[in-house]
Design a protein around this motif. Structure first.
Motif, PDB file in Angstrom:
ATOM      1  N   HIS A 159     -36.027 -46.705 -87.578  1.00 28.45           N
ATOM      2  CA  HIS A 159     -37.016 -47.212 -86.611  1.00 28.45           C
ATOM      3  C   HIS A 159     -37.992 -46.080 -86.320  1.00 28.45           C
ATOM      4  O   HIS A 159     -37.786 -45.299 -85.385  1.00 28.45           O
ATOM      5  CB  HIS A 159     -36.324 -47.675 -85.333  1.00 28.45           C
ATOM      6  CG  HIS A 159     -35.466 -48.886 -85.519  1.00 28.45           C
ATOM      7  ND1 HIS A 159     -35.922 -50.175 -85.301  1.00 28.45           N
ATOM      8  CD2 HIS A 159     -34.178 -49.029 -85.927  1.00 28.45           C
ATOM      9  CE1 HIS A 159     -34.954 -51.041 -85.552  1.00 28.45           C
ATOM     10  NE2 HIS A 159     -33.875 -50.369 -85.939  1.00 28.45           N
ATOM     11  N   TYR A 196     -39.736 -45.833 -82.814  1.00 25.98           N
ATOM     12  CA  TYR A 196     -38.938 -45.478 -81.628  1.00 25.98           C
ATOM     13  C   TYR A 196     -38.606 -43.990 -81.562  1.00 25.98           C
ATOM     14  O   TYR A 196     -38.083 -43.529 -80.543  1.00 25.98           O
ATOM     15  CB  TYR A 196     -37.589 -46.206 -81.646  1.00 25.98           C
ATOM     16  CG  TYR A 196     -37.619 -47.713 -81.690  1.00 25.98           C
ATOM     17  CD1 TYR A 196     -38.792 -48.430 -81.472  1.00 25.98           C
ATOM     18  CD2 TYR A 196     -36.459 -48.424 -81.949  1.00 25.98           C
ATOM     19  CE1 TYR A 196     -38.789 -49.811 -81.521  1.00 25.98           C
ATOM     20  CE2 TYR A 196     -36.450 -49.803 -81.993  1.00 25.98           C
ATOM     21  CZ  TYR A 196     -37.615 -50.505 -81.787  1.00 25.98           C
ATOM     22  OH  TYR A 196     -37.609 -51.859 -81.840  1.00 25.98           O
ATOM     23  N   LEU A 224     -26.079 -51.454 -77.375  1.00 27.10           N
ATOM     24  CA  LEU A 224     -27.301 -52.021 -77.960  1.00 27.10           C
ATOM     25  C   LEU A 224     -28.176 -52.663 -76.882  1.00 27.10           C
ATOM     26  O   LEU A 224     -29.398 -52.487 -76.860  1.00 27.10           O
ATOM     27  CB  LEU A 224     -26.881 -53.077 -78.989  1.00 27.10           C
ATOM     28  CG  LEU A 224     -27.982 -53.956 -79.546  1.00 27.10           C
ATOM     29  CD1 LEU A 224     -28.833 -53.162 -80.521  1.00 27.10           C
ATOM     30  CD2 LEU A 224     -27.394 -55.172 -80.253  1.00 27.10           C
ATOM     31  N   PHE A 231     -40.492 -56.703 -87.417  1.00 19.29           N
ATOM     32  CA  PHE A 231     -39.201 -56.876 -86.732  1.00 19.29           C
ATOM     33  C   PHE A 231     -39.384 -57.279 -85.264  1.00 19.29           C
ATOM     34  O   PHE A 231     -39.899 -56.505 -84.457  1.00 19.29           O
ATOM     35  CB  PHE A 231     -38.421 -55.556 -86.828  1.00 19.29           C
ATOM     36  CG  PHE A 231     -37.175 -55.517 -85.981  1.00 19.29           C
ATOM     37  CD1 PHE A 231     -36.228 -56.529 -86.054  1.00 19.29           C
ATOM     38  CD2 PHE A 231     -36.938 -54.460 -85.111  1.00 19.29           C
ATOM     39  CE1 PHE A 231     -35.070 -56.495 -85.271  1.00 19.29           C
ATOM     40  CE2 PHE A 231     -35.789 -54.413 -84.325  1.00 19.29           C
ATOM     41  CZ  PHE A 231     -34.856 -55.437 -84.403  1.00 19.29           C
ATOM     42  N   GLN A 262     -38.015 -57.159 -82.217  1.00 19.47           N
ATOM     43  CA  GLN A 262     -36.919 -56.503 -81.492  1.00 19.47           C
ATOM     44  C   GLN A 262     -36.433 -57.316 -80.289  1.00 19.47           C
ATOM     45  O   GLN A 262     -35.251 -57.382 -80.006  1.00 19.47           O
ATOM     46  CB  GLN A 262     -37.349 -55.103 -81.030  1.00 19.47           C
ATOM     47  CG  GLN A 262     -36.334 -54.377 -80.167  1.00 19.47           C
ATOM     48  CD  GLN A 262     -35.098 -53.929 -80.922  1.00 19.47           C
ATOM     49  OE1 GLN A 262     -35.129 -52.984 -81.673  1.00 19.47           O
ATOM     50  NE2 GLN A 262     -33.979 -54.636 -80.716  1.00 19.47           N
ATOM     51  N   ILE A 276     -33.402 -60.906 -85.483  1.00 21.29           N
ATOM     52  CA  ILE A 276     -32.297 -60.393 -84.666  1.00 21.29           C
ATOM     53  C   ILE A 276     -31.574 -61.584 -84.023  1.00 21.29           C
ATOM     54  O   ILE A 276     -31.578 -61.764 -82.802  1.00 21.29           O
ATOM     55  CB  ILE A 276     -32.823 -59.346 -83.644  1.00 21.29           C
ATOM     56  CG1 ILE A 276     -31.699 -58.720 -82.838  1.00 21.29           C
ATOM     57  CG2 ILE A 276     -33.923 -59.905 -82.738  1.00 21.29           C
ATOM     58  CD1 ILE A 276     -32.069 -57.427 -82.092  1.00 21.29           C
ATOM     59  N   HIS A 326     -31.496 -57.696 -88.738  1.00 19.28           N
ATOM     60  CA  HIS A 326     -30.479 -57.090 -87.872  1.00 19.28           C
ATOM     61  C   HIS A 326     -29.486 -58.223 -87.621  1.00 19.28           C
ATOM     62  O   HIS A 326     -29.815 -59.173 -86.901  1.00 19.28           O
ATOM     63  CB  HIS A 326     -31.083 -56.642 -86.546  1.00 19.28           C
ATOM     64  CG  HIS A 326     -31.829 -55.352 -86.602  1.00 19.28           C
ATOM     65  ND1 HIS A 326     -32.958 -55.185 -87.339  1.00 19.28           N
ATOM     66  CD2 HIS A 326     -31.586 -54.156 -86.002  1.00 19.28           C
ATOM     67  CE1 HIS A 326     -33.399 -53.934 -87.188  1.00 19.28           C
ATOM     68  NE2 HIS A 326     -32.574 -53.289 -86.387  1.00 19.28           N
ATOM     69  N   GLU A 372     -25.043 -57.489 -85.030  1.00 24.60           N
ATOM     70  CA  GLU A 372     -24.798 -56.104 -84.599  1.00 24.60           C
ATOM     71  C   GLU A 372     -24.053 -56.163 -83.273  1.00 24.60           C
ATOM     72  O   GLU A 372     -24.590 -55.892 -82.200  1.00 24.60           O
ATOM     73  CB  GLU A 372     -26.121 -55.319 -84.466  1.00 24.60           C
ATOM     74  CG  GLU A 372     -25.873 -53.824 -84.269  1.00 24.60           C
ATOM     75  CD  GLU A 372     -27.145 -53.007 -84.062  1.00 24.60           C
ATOM     76  OE1 GLU A 372     -28.230 -53.594 -83.874  1.00 24.60           O
ATOM     77  OE2 GLU A 372     -27.046 -51.762 -84.087  1.00 24.60           O
ATOM     78  N   HIS A 422     -26.490 -53.923 -90.560  1.00 26.25           N
ATOM     79  CA  HIS A 422     -25.431 -53.727 -89.542  1.00 26.25           C
ATOM     80  C   HIS A 422     -24.176 -54.563 -89.832  1.00 26.25           C
ATOM     81  O   HIS A 422     -23.147 -54.020 -90.169  1.00 26.25           O
ATOM     82  CB  HIS A 422     -25.941 -53.995 -88.120  1.00 26.25           C
ATOM     83  CG  HIS A 422     -27.099 -53.134 -87.721  1.00 26.25           C
ATOM     84  ND1 HIS A 422     -26.979 -51.774 -87.548  1.00 26.25           N
ATOM     85  CD2 HIS A 422     -28.410 -53.418 -87.484  1.00 26.25           C
ATOM     86  CE1 HIS A 422     -28.146 -51.276 -87.197  1.00 26.25           C
ATOM     87  NE2 HIS A 422     -29.038 -52.243 -87.167  1.00 26.25           N
ATOM     88  N   GLU A 452     -24.899 -44.441 -86.185  1.00 27.21           N
ATOM     89  CA  GLU A 452     -25.450 -45.267 -85.099  1.00 27.21           C
ATOM     90  C   GLU A 452     -24.415 -46.260 -84.591  1.00 27.21           C
ATOM     91  O   GLU A 452     -24.196 -46.399 -83.388  1.00 27.21           O
ATOM     92  CB  GLU A 452     -26.667 -46.045 -85.619  1.00 27.21           C
ATOM     93  CG  GLU A 452     -27.216 -47.060 -84.639  1.00 27.21           C
ATOM     94  CD  GLU A 452     -28.497 -46.595 -83.984  1.00 27.21           C
ATOM     95  OE1 GLU A 452     -28.883 -45.428 -84.205  1.00 27.21           O
ATOM     96  OE2 GLU A 452     -29.111 -47.392 -83.257  1.00 27.21           O
ATOM     97  N   LEU A 507     -22.587 -47.051 -81.068  1.00 33.05           N
ATOM     98  CA  LEU A 507     -22.890 -48.230 -80.237  1.00 33.05           C
ATOM     99  C   LEU A 507     -21.726 -49.205 -80.097  1.00 33.05           C
ATOM    100  O   LEU A 507     -21.587 -49.859 -79.066  1.00 33.05           O
ATOM    101  CB  LEU A 507     -24.075 -49.009 -80.829  1.00 33.05           C
ATOM    102  CG  LEU A 507     -25.479 -48.427 -80.727  1.00 33.05           C
ATOM    103  CD1 LEU A 507     -26.464 -49.316 -81.485  1.00 33.05           C
ATOM    104  CD2 LEU A 507     -25.928 -48.279 -79.272  1.00 33.05           C
ATOM    105  N   ASP A 551     -30.987 -45.201 -89.259  1.00 31.93           N
ATOM    106  CA  ASP A 551     -31.277 -46.140 -88.163  1.00 31.93           C
ATOM    107  C   ASP A 551     -32.135 -45.529 -87.057  1.00 31.93           C
ATOM    108  O   ASP A 551     -33.235 -45.991 -86.800  1.00 31.93           O
ATOM    109  CB  ASP A 551     -29.971 -46.708 -87.596  1.00 31.93           C
ATOM    110  CG  ASP A 551     -30.173 -47.998 -86.811  1.00 31.93           C
ATOM    111  OD1 ASP A 551     -31.317 -48.442 -86.680  1.00 31.93           O
ATOM    112  OD2 ASP A 551     -29.170 -48.558 -86.337  1.00 31.93           O
ATOM    113  N   TRP A 568     -31.409 -45.958 -78.424  1.00 31.47           N
ATOM    114  CA  TRP A 568     -30.149 -46.500 -78.923  1.00 31.47           C
ATOM    115  C   TRP A 568     -29.144 -45.398 -79.265  1.00 31.47           C
ATOM    116  O   TRP A 568     -27.955 -45.592 -79.204  1.00 31.47           O
ATOM    117  CB  TRP A 568     -30.406 -47.343 -80.187  1.00 31.47           C
ATOM    118  CG  TRP A 568     -31.048 -48.646 -79.907  1.00 31.47           C
ATOM    119  CD1 TRP A 568     -30.425 -49.857 -79.869  1.00 31.47           C
ATOM    120  CD2 TRP A 568     -32.429 -48.909 -79.625  1.00 31.47           C
ATOM    121  NE1 TRP A 568     -31.333 -50.841 -79.576  1.00 31.47           N
ATOM    122  CE2 TRP A 568     -32.556 -50.294 -79.423  1.00 31.47           C
ATOM    123  CE3 TRP A 568     -33.578 -48.115 -79.516  1.00 31.47           C
ATOM    124  CZ2 TRP A 568     -33.774 -50.901 -79.127  1.00 31.47           C
ATOM    125  CZ3 TRP A 568     -34.788 -48.712 -79.223  1.00 31.47           C
ATOM    126  CH2 TRP A 568     -34.886 -50.073 -79.020  1.00 31.47           C
TER     127      TRP A 568
END
Ligand SMILES: Nc1ccnc(=O)[nH]1
Length: 415
Positions: A56, A59, A75, A148, A150, A177, A208, A211, A240, A272, A276, A307, A313
């Motif tokens: 990402h 981010y 997450l 994406f 999110q 997602i 995604h 996850e 994921h 990651e 998480l 990731d 995250w």
């Protein structure tokens, strides 16, 4: 014409020399004849560049700074914190932090990155910034951009239109997602529409997917079925799928047959998701990985990815794929000697397969892209977590480092 000699080429024990001309591999073999410049690699391991197939970039470093830490380590808190803070995003901010992230990855031998870009933003700020970087940096790194959503394809108001807009602007891949939509039905419908968009725009799919730790999360099954019916598995990736590490054996076995049939790809983000997942578990705690070893044994394509780098995250990460590999093979029990010997596939060829890159690998006619590790074979490279000594792109060095001595000579050992 340039010739690299005394190379140990990963997966090609018959060759020790590489001839490069006009940015391409002209020949790979032995006794390849004269060249204008001869570079002695002193038996070091040469392999195709690292691929980070899930990152990402918009981010990166967002988690640094006071008050930005994800306290629960989940997450959902990550998504909430991003949502609360992304309103101040500017193209310039995304550009600067993405460049820093790319520098980190490239300095660790990565030359191919697939980055998810959040498009649940009416201004599509991240997508605009990254589309420019994809073009500007193409001689250094190949960037693939995923549109994406999110904050959810449906859950975010106007999500479907924003995803479409990002594809019109030139995103390479469509994302989703489903486990973040407001019901199972919404998740399924989002996948249907995302697959339709992929077919309409002729782009790859990277979801995604599941996850979470919920053994009843079933979006992988739905995605797999949708792309199997359209014969689109090789262009599709389930990222994921951590819940698939939590399901029962009888269900997993049924699904393995279907994955073989669809040829869908998998990405696991070991560091990651070890961070998480399992946050709701008492002991024993889940490791947070999908069934990496079993999927590989099934013949499915699985790649490892970074990731996140210091975002909402995940607080760690530095773009070093060898660190990801080391963690991943431990967590997945992919540690038989035969597995270690081929583990580098997970951060090279398997990632290239996810990205559908055809011009990849050390063979005649391909772009002359490769890295040199401070090791003499694959086993040593993985066990030592070898440094990248050089990265070559289109026949030219992106960087070259001094050979580091593995063993420090300490006086008392000589006695
Ligand atoms: N691991 C993740 C990072 C960013 N966004 C997500 O949905 N998941």
């Amino acid at each position: 014409m340039k010739k690299f000699i005394n190379a140990t080429i990963y997966g090609d024990s018959d060759s020790t020399e590489i001839l490069v001309e006009d940015y391409k591999f002209k020949a790979v073999g032995t006794n390849l004849g004269d060249a204008d410049e001869v570079i002695d690699l002193e038996g070091k391991l040469v392999l195709p560049p690292y691929v980070d197939p899930h990152l990402h970039l918009d981010y990166i470093f967002s988690g640094l700074g006071e008050g930005n830490a994800n306290v629960s380590g989940t997450l959902f808190e990550g998504i909430q914190r991003w949502s609360d803070n992304k309103k101040d995003l500017t193209e310039d901010k995304v550009r600067k932090s993405a460049i820093k992230g790319i520098q980190k990855e490239v300095s660790h031998g990565v030359q191919y990155i697939r980055t998810h870009v959040d498009v649940t933003d009416p201004n599509l700020t991240g997508m605009k910034a990254l589309l420019k970087l994809r073009e500007e940096l193409k001689d250094i790194v190949t960037l693939q951009l995923v549109a994406f959503p999110q904050e959810g394809f449906f859950r975010y108001k106007g999500g479907p239109e924003l995803v479409r807009k990002a594809l019109e602007m030139g995103a390479d891949v469509v994302g989703g997602i489903p486990h973040f939509e407001i019901s199972y039905e919404h998740g399924v419908e989002s996948l249907k529409q995302i697959v339709d968009l992929a077919l309409e725009f002729d782009v790859m799919i990277d979801i995604h997917c599941d996850e979470n730790d919920d053994p009843n999360s079933r979006f992988l099954e739905v995605l797999n079925a949708l792309v199997m019916e359209k014969n689109y598995g090789t262009k599709t990736t389930a990222s994921h799928t951590t819940s698939f590490g939590a399901v029962e054996a009888s269900y997993a076995n049924k699904m393995m047959g279907l994955f073989k049939e669809s040829k869908i790809n998998f990405i696991s983000c070991p560091t990651e998701n070890a961070h998480l997942q399992g946050r709701g578990d008492a002991y024993p705690k889940r490791r947070g990985l999908t069934r990496v070893k079993e999927l590989l044994e099934n013949g499915s394509n699985v790649a490892f990815a970074q990731d996140s780098i210091a975002d909402y995250w995940y607080p760690l990460g530095n773009g070093n794929m060898m660190n990801i590999l080391d963690n991943g093979i431990h967590l997945a029990h992919y540690t038989h000697i035969d597995e270690i010997n081929k583990a580098l596939d997970l951060i090279t060829t398997n990632g290239a397969n996810v990205l559908n890159i055809e011009d990849y690998g050390i063979k005649e006619g391909n772009s002359a892209n490769f890295i040199v590790l401070d090791a003499h074979d694959a086993y040593e490279a993985v066990r030592e977590r070898a440094e990248v000594l050089a990265s070559v792109r289109n026949g030219e060095y992106l960087f070259k480092r001094e050979v580091r001595k593995n063993e420090i000579e300490v006086d008392f050992l000589k006695k």
